[in-house]
Write an enzyme that holds these catalytic residues in place. Structure first.
Site, PDB file in Angstrom:
ATOM      1  N   HIS A  52      40.705  32.954  39.301  1.00  0.00           N
ATOM      2  CA  HIS A  52      40.742  34.247  39.992  1.00  0.00           C
ATOM      3  C   HIS A  52      39.849  34.176  41.246  1.00  0.00           C
ATOM      4  O   HIS A  52      38.686  33.790  41.162  1.00  0.00           O
ATOM      5  CB  HIS A  52      40.232  35.322  39.023  1.00  0.00           C
ATOM      6  CG  HIS A  52      40.533  36.706  39.445  1.00  0.00           C
ATOM      7  ND1 HIS A  52      41.152  37.623  38.623  1.00  0.00           N
ATOM      8  CD2 HIS A  52      40.296  37.349  40.613  1.00  0.00           C
ATOM      9  CE1 HIS A  52      41.268  38.774  39.272  1.00  0.00           C
ATOM     10  NE2 HIS A  52      40.754  38.625  40.490  1.00  0.00           N
TER      11      HIS A  52
ATOM     12  N   HIS B 152      37.342  34.216  44.053  1.00  0.00           N
ATOM     13  CA  HIS B 152      35.979  34.740  44.156  1.00  0.00           C
ATOM     14  C   HIS B 152      35.139  33.879  45.090  1.00  0.00           C
ATOM     15  O   HIS B 152      35.473  32.725  45.340  1.00  0.00           O
ATOM     16  CB  HIS B 152      35.321  34.796  42.775  1.00  0.00           C
ATOM     17  CG  HIS B 152      35.113  33.455  42.126  1.00  0.00           C
ATOM     18  ND1 HIS B 152      36.139  32.745  41.531  1.00  0.00           N
ATOM     19  CD2 HIS B 152      34.006  32.682  42.002  1.00  0.00           C
ATOM     20  CE1 HIS B 152      35.657  31.602  41.048  1.00  0.00           C
ATOM     21  NE2 HIS B 152      34.373  31.529  41.334  1.00  0.00           N
TER      22      HIS B 152
HETATM   23 ZN   LIG Z   1      41.887  37.223  36.741  1.00  0.00          ZN
END
Ligand SMILES: [Zn+2]
Ligand SMILES: [Zn+2]
Ligand SMILES: [Zn+2]
Length: 339
Positions: free
Chosen positions: A164, A166
């Site tokens: 994800h 970041h």
């Molecule tokens: Zn995620």
């Protein structure tokens, strides 16, 4: 408590942080185990899996740690440095040490598990930059800290353990070596010519054009003259300024636009490589005691380092890089990508 220790030969500081071994995926060798969507602590609805947020942007101003956010900043669950405590600088015979004081935060860039800077909109990227700036301005008030590193590891081979999107922010009580080295080099150039070396680079590259990958109103992306890595790319503001966090809004807009298109070019030309993205900015205090302050001599910029070659014994042994791709060739390849 993590500890900072100074190498007595080179003066380089290292962080000894044994607690980080508690990370489920940190063994003797860093194995890239990616945590997928089901257990993803960065997906909306999983807010309780991270420490409470320190900043978030919400469209309708919902409650902290509720799920309707656009960008969310949380302390790292496995921080390399701790916020609480004193520095306790001390000698141990000939050695120097201090407590591992600092901050380690994660900027969750989008609620969408699958988006990257390539698929995010310019506005979404700009929000990430604004969040980074807001956190830097807040952490700067802590007098124990000297430098904040904002960086991003995209892809497992670049060190990301969560897929994800970041970025990370590490606030340090010492100025890192690479910044020191760049400031010292910039200072030598300034002492000889009374000009910023980065401004000179921007001017010369824009005049010649052979290493310019992309330009926008406020930001230029170029392949540096002597890159360490294939397709290494620098993004520089055209206007002289030493600190990322002091940039006016239109420079962030321009930076978001250039970031998106440069990363899209890299993604298409090189089949979505892993990369590291690092913001280089002047330290908070001018801890160098020389005649020219970092504000005059240093010029903030972003470095993108695609992971295409492995750093091997020669590089580790010499600090001297062998790069199989010339920056002129990298520029031609990236410019040829259709956006
Ligand atoms: Zn995620
Ligand atoms: Zn400059
Ligand atoms: Zn740099």
């Amino acid at each position: 408590m993590p500890e900072l220790r100074k190498d007595p030969v080179t003066g380089r500081w290292v962080i000894i942080s044994t607690e980080r071994r508690k990370r489920p995926n940190d063994f003797l060798f860093e194995r890239p185990i990616i945590i997928g969507r089901e257990q993803c602590p960065f997906c909306p609805g999983h807010e309780e899996l991270t420490p409470p947020e320190v900043l978030a942007y919400r469209q309708n101003g919902g409650a902290p740690n509720s799920r309707d956010w656009m960008v969310r900043v949380v302390p790292n669950k496995f921080p390399a440095l701790h916020v609480e405590g004193g520095l306790d600088r001390e000698g141990d015979g000939m050695f120097d040490r201090m407590n591992g004081i600092g901050a380690h935060e994660v900027i969750i860039e989008t609620p969408d598990h699958d988006k990257t800077f390539v698929t995010m909109s310019e506005l979404e990227i700009e929000r990430v930059l604004s969040a980074a700036r807001e956190r830097v301005l807040d952490l700067k008030q802590d007098r124990r800290l000297r430098y904040i590193l904002v960086f991003k590891n995209q892809g497992a081979t670049a060190g990301a353990t969560l897929e994800h999107a970041h970025s990370q922010l590490i606030a340090l009580p010492v100025v890192p070596d690479f910044v020191r080295e760049e400031i010292e080099g910039a200072r030598r150039h300034f002492a000889a010519k009374e000009r910023c070396v980065f401004c000179d680079i921007v001017h010369q590259e824009m005049t010649k054009g052979v290493r310019v990958i992309q330009e926008a109103a406020d930001i230029v992306a170029l392949a540096p003259y002597a890159p360490r890595f294939p397709f290494e790319t620098w993004l520089l503001p055209r206007r002289h300024a030493s600190k990322f966090e002091d940039a006016p809004q239109h420079e962030y807009e321009s930076l978001a636009r250039v970031l998106k298109s440069v990363l899209t070019r890299i993604d298409r030309a090189l089949e979505s490589p892993a990369y590291n993205l690092i913001i280089h900015s002047a330290p908070f205090t001018d801890a160098f005691g020389a005649d020219h302050s970092a504000a005059d001599v240093y010029h903030w910029h972003v470095e993108i380092l695609p992971k295409l070659a492995r750093t091997a014994g020669f590089e580790w042994g010499t600090g001297f890089y062998i790069n199989p791709t010339s920056p002129e060739e990298a520029t031609r390849v990236l410019r040829a990508v259709k956006l």
